[in-house]
Design a protein around this motif. Structure first.
Motif: not given
Length: 243
Positions: A108-111, A217-219, A224-225, A238-239
């Motif tokens: 899924k896409n995360v914002m 941290i997210a990566v 994936l940024l 940030l997407h």
């Protein structure tokens, strides 16, 4: 059954041969058309199977060629896997284990939005900046992961910066941009805290560094940024795609 055989699968008609249907004798279709399992017919005399008619074309194509050929962008891999399991076509199940469709690669896409502001305080001849951020995300899992990574240092002690999210949909943090330890006593008097990130234990010195650590941290957590954000904007948006 020497001639063509017509199947009614969930309302969709397919015509094939006995050789194709019995290519894998131990499969459900093989057993049905070898006479080992009972069959049923619709009012027109077609063999009726109460399964997903649309996805069955991929089952039938595999029986014809013994090759798994899926269209580009195929997004029903999980459904196809269930149907292959129902029909007990083991070679197809094995072939499916080597395939990743877009729906499994990118869940899924995360914002993630970072709303920020700051205020300046004069302490003698020095000016210090207090930064306040609120972090919102469409992924509660990402938000919870981020919440566990930051901590404060106040009067020499490490303090959890955790928000104890519960049903809360954002993280709220406030810290002072440090000008050195000689200002520490003023921080204590004003109840100002320095912000750090684990496991590197780096001090967050400014907003740009905070955003950089958020991305790291997210990566590291499997996101994936998609684009480099503008830290000067408010909010910082940030997407990500979650893998």
């Amino acid at each position: 059954m020497s001639g063509p055989i017509t199947l009614n699968v969930g309302g969709k008609l397919y015509t094939t041969s006995l050789k194709t249907l019995t290519r894998y004798p131990e499969s459900m279709l093989g057993l049905m058309f070898n006479g080992a399992l009972p069959t049923s017919k619709d009012q027109q005399g077609n063999y009726f199977i109460d399964r997903d008619g649309k996805i069955f074309r991929h089952i039938l194509n595999f029986l014809r060629t013994s090759h798994l050929d899926l269209p580009v962008g195929f997004q029903e891999l999980e459904l196809l896997n269930r149907e292959a399991d129902f029909f007990q076509i083991k070679p197809l199940l094995e072939a499916l284990q080597t395939v990743k469709s877009p729906i499994t690669e990118i869940k899924k896409n995360v914002m993630l939005n970072i709303i920020h502001d700051s205020r300046l305080h004069n302490v003698g001849t020095y000016t210090v900046k207090i930064v306040n951020v609120q972090v919102f995300s469409t992924s509660f899992a990402l938000l919870k992961h981020l919440d566990s990574k930051f901590y404060y240092v106040f009067n020499g002690d490490n303090l959890s910066a955790g928000t104890n999210l519960g049903d809360q949909k954002f993280i709220s943090l406030e810290w002072v941009e440090s000008n050195g330890t000689r200002m520490e006593r003023h921080y204590v008097m004003q109840n100002w805290k320095s912000l750090y990130v684990s496991p590197s234990h780096l001090q967050i010195k400014n907003l740009a560094m905070f955003v950089q650590q958020i991305i790291k941290i997210a990566v590291d957590g499997g996101f994936l940024l998609h684009s480099i954000p503008s830290v000067s904007s408010d909010p910082v948006i940030l997407h990500f795609s979650q893998y």
